[in-house]
Scaffold this motif. Sequence first.
Motif, mmCIF file in Angstrom:
data_model
loop_
_atom_site.group_PDB
_atom_site.id
_atom_site.type_symbol
_atom_site.label_atom_id
_atom_site.label_comp_id
_atom_site.label_asym_id
_atom_site.label_seq_id
_atom_site.Cartn_x
_atom_site.Cartn_y
_atom_site.Cartn_z
ATOM 1 N N ILE A 1 54.349 79.876 61.267
ATOM 2 C CA ILE A 1 55.273 79.015 61.865
ATOM 3 C C ILE A 1 55.770 79.356 63.241
ATOM 4 C CG2 ILE A 1 57.854 78.714 61.504
ATOM 5 C CD1 ILE A 1 57.736 79.050 58.649
ATOM 6 N N ASP A 2 55.665 80.699 63.395
ATOM 7 C CA ASP A 2 55.720 80.940 65.023
ATOM 8 C C ASP A 2 54.562 80.686 65.824
ATOM 9 O OD1 ASP A 2 58.230 82.223 64.492
ATOM 10 O OD2 ASP A 2 57.346 84.275 64.363
ATOM 11 N N ARG B 1 61.793 74.906 63.952
ATOM 12 C CA ARG B 1 61.354 76.276 63.548
ATOM 13 C C ARG B 1 62.550 77.175 62.860
ATOM 14 N NH1 ARG B 1 61.877 80.606 66.973
ATOM 15 N NH2 ARG B 1 60.276 82.337 66.436
ATOM 16 N N VAL B 2 63.598 76.931 63.401
ATOM 17 C CA VAL B 2 64.749 77.718 62.579
ATOM 18 C C VAL B 2 64.974 77.412 61.017
ATOM 19 C CG1 VAL B 2 67.071 78.278 62.517
ATOM 20 C CG2 VAL B 2 65.871 78.313 64.559
ATOM 21 N N TYR C 1 50.994 76.334 60.714
ATOM 22 C CA TYR C 1 51.250 76.405 59.183
ATOM 23 C C TYR C 1 50.708 75.272 58.151
ATOM 24 C CZ TYR C 1 53.476 76.499 54.574
ATOM 25 O OH TYR C 1 53.471 76.610 53.175
ATOM 26 N N ASN D 1 61.391 79.311 54.544
ATOM 27 C CA ASN D 1 60.540 80.398 53.933
ATOM 28 C C ASN D 1 61.237 81.657 53.535
ATOM 29 O OD1 ASN D 1 57.936 81.929 53.914
ATOM 30 N ND2 ASN D 1 58.286 82.895 56.036
ATOM 31 N N GLU D 2 62.260 81.983 53.978
ATOM 32 C CA GLU D 2 63.061 83.019 53.373
ATOM 33 C C GLU D 2 63.623 82.664 52.068
ATOM 34 O OE1 GLU D 2 66.066 84.457 56.013
ATOM 35 O OE2 GLU D 2 64.821 84.771 57.621
ATOM 36 N N ARG E 1 55.314 83.050 58.169
ATOM 37 C CA ARG E 1 56.280 83.503 59.194
ATOM 38 C C ARG E 1 55.481 83.364 60.452
ATOM 39 N NH1 ARG E 1 59.852 88.867 60.086
ATOM 40 N NH2 ARG E 1 60.585 88.512 62.286
ATOM 41 N N ARG E 2 54.276 84.108 60.518
ATOM 42 C CA ARG E 2 53.336 84.160 61.650
ATOM 43 C C ARG E 2 52.990 82.845 61.740
ATOM 44 N NH1 ARG E 2 49.407 86.905 59.794
ATOM 45 N NH2 ARG E 2 48.241 85.098 59.151
ATOM 46 N N ASP F 1 62.461 75.982 59.494
ATOM 47 C CA ASP F 1 61.366 76.244 58.646
ATOM 48 C C ASP F 1 61.299 77.786 58.448
ATOM 49 O OD1 ASP F 1 60.454 73.785 58.856
ATOM 50 O OD2 ASP F 1 58.983 74.168 60.631
ATOM 51 N N HIS F 2 61.859 78.579 59.021
ATOM 52 C CA HIS F 2 62.070 80.139 58.843
ATOM 53 C C HIS F 2 62.905 80.268 57.694
ATOM 54 C CE1 HIS F 2 59.388 82.134 61.674
ATOM 55 N NE2 HIS F 2 59.839 81.627 62.610
ATOM 56 N N TYR G 1 55.035 85.848 52.406
ATOM 57 C CA TYR G 1 56.069 85.612 53.485
ATOM 58 C C TYR G 1 55.659 85.858 55.101
ATOM 59 C CZ TYR G 1 60.503 86.434 55.904
ATOM 60 O OH TYR G 1 61.722 86.469 56.956
#
Length: 142
Positions: free
Chosen positions: A98-99, A24-25, A103, A31-32, A95-96, A27-28, A91
Amino acid sequence: MQLKLKSIQVEANTKKQGRLNPSRVRDHLANERTYLAWMRSAIALMGFGVVIVRLRAFHPPLLPHPGNGWKLGLLFSLVGLLTVLLSTQHYFAVRRDIDEDTYEPADRWVILFSLAVLILGAGVIYFVFTAPLSPMSPVMPD
């Protein structure tokens, strides 16, 4: 009784955490990075639009009226601003997702941005080949 409730809560939390994406980290962060790449593209588009408009000040055209170059520059700048808005929205949607671990990549953004750049590129090519040449230009025949 309290021990039993506590073990059920720990078990439920373990199941919930096990369901989450283990990367998850990462992936975030990806995304950034993607968002920042979209921002660089938007800034480049807006900058290119300003350059197109400002080139007129350095090389006044032969025609007395403003011509169409400013329209092309404005279009580049507007597409750059639209890119900022759409990429920011995208973005937060990613992000949502992924959480929530839901996705799915969307092809529409790639197609939309590719079409926008294709149209702008065609506008630049048209502008370059239809702009009148200066009498001092070495390309202009005698």
